[in-house]
Enzyme design. Structure first.
Site, PDB file in Angstrom:
ATOM      1  CE  LYS A   1      -3.500   2.945   0.723  1.00 39.29           C
ATOM      2  NZ  LYS A   1      -4.315   3.361  -0.312  1.00 39.29           N
TER       3      LYS A   1
ATOM      4  CB  CYS B   1      -2.811   9.719  -4.297  1.00 35.47           C
ATOM      5  SG  CYS B   1      -4.361   9.563  -3.148  1.00 35.47           S
TER       6      CYS B   1
END
Ligand code: RRO
Length: 307
Positions: free
Chosen positions: A43, A126
């Site tokens: 992650k 992101c």
């Protein structure tokens, strides 16, 4: 299985998990380490641990998924430790990092350059961090890449957002080729979608319901981005990601020039067995061809001849 792969690190298979799915906690990472994944992609981590956004922050709809996770992660120190333990389980390990500014990117990349990971995927896309998407800003990208690309020997990959046109891709490719970048991971979620549920409200709560789109609905966008970057940058490897849930989907990404692929939404839907199913299906559609026979074929590209 001899996959006949060509990539900057040695992969167990060309099919791996996408960062962000089943890869935040040690329990999840441990499962990946004993799965069919070609590498364990962790992650995206930040300097400090983060809870992420309030739930529900992930939702499924007919042709994809929407989320505004908000970078929930245990902080980079945990992933340095996990990487060391994961390496002992035998798979290649890939770190993913996000910085809120150039200094943070520099710090995080240098920490992972001194770690057990095999490669570092730098997340410049992101959609759920309130600082915007660095990869949509050419000057900022040049600054960040200048700060991170020569900090060590481990390959640097860039996780990029979708671009809208070949001109946008061309401008970004010109920035990328000024730095030591080994691979691109294309694409992160489509930055801003909105899905309304049966209760007549957005299906996720954070960010007024806006979130990144993944899954089937972004596959044509992901394929086009792989193809466009492949045309513009012949000596950078490409991992394709976006809407892959079958062996035919994997094949399509190789046909437009990907060197490996990642699985996100299908892994979230089905769990770890998705990786094995998709690999099996891919071997069936590949038949007696080698991966190198099909790379770029849909675009009439010759491979094994990187320019
Ligand atoms: O955690 C997230 O909100 C997130 C990340 Br780091 C990312 O790279 N892409 C995305 O769609 N969500």
């Amino acid at each position: 299985m001899n996959w006949d792969l060509d990539f900057c690190i040695s992969l167990d298979s060309p099919i791996m998990n996408a960062s962000g799915v089943m890869d935040t906690s040690w329990d999840e990472l441990k499962q990946l380490a004993v799965s069919n994944t070609g590498a364990v992609v962790m992650k995206t981590c930040t300097l400090e641990p983060r809870e992420g956004n309030p739930k529900p922050r992930y939702g499924r709809f007919a042709c994809g998924s929407i989320q505004a996770m908000g970078l929930p992660n245990l902080g980079y120190k945990s992933y340095l430790e996990f990487a060391e333990k994961l390496k002992k389980l035998g798979k290649p390990v890939v770190a993913s990092v996000f910085g809120f500014n150039t200094k943070e990117y520099e710090f995080l990349v240098s920490r992972f350059q001194d770690s057990s990971v095999d490669a570092i995927e730098v997340n410049l896309s992101c959609p759920n961090a309130d600082v915007g998407i660095p990869a949509y800003n050419l000057e900022l990208m040049d600054e960040i890449l200048g700060a991170i690309s020569d900090l060590g020997e481990k390959p640097i990959g860039l996780k990029l957002p979708p671009y809208l046109t070949l001109n946008d891709v061309d401008r970004m490719a010109r920035v990328i080729e000024r730095h030591s970048v080994s691979y691109l991971t294309l694409i992160n979620s489509y930055p801003t979608g909105l899905v309304i549920g049966d209760d007549e409200r957005p299906i996720i709560v954070p960010r007024n319901g806006f979130g990144g789109l993944s899954g089937d609905c972004i596959k044509p966008i992901a394929l086009a981005n792989v193809a466009m970057f492949r045309k513009k940058l012949r000596d950078v490897y490409i991992i394709g990601v976006g809407g892959i849930s079958s062996g035919k989907d994997v094949l399509d990404f190789f046909l437009v020039g990907a060197d490996a692929v990642q699985i996100g939404t299908a892994l979230k839907d089905e769990g770890i067995s998705a990786l094995q199913r998709i690999e099996k299906e891919f071997l069936t559609v590949l038949g007696d061809r080698r991966v190198s026979d099909i790379k770029g074929k849909a675009l009439n590209m010759k491979y094994g001849q990187r320019i």
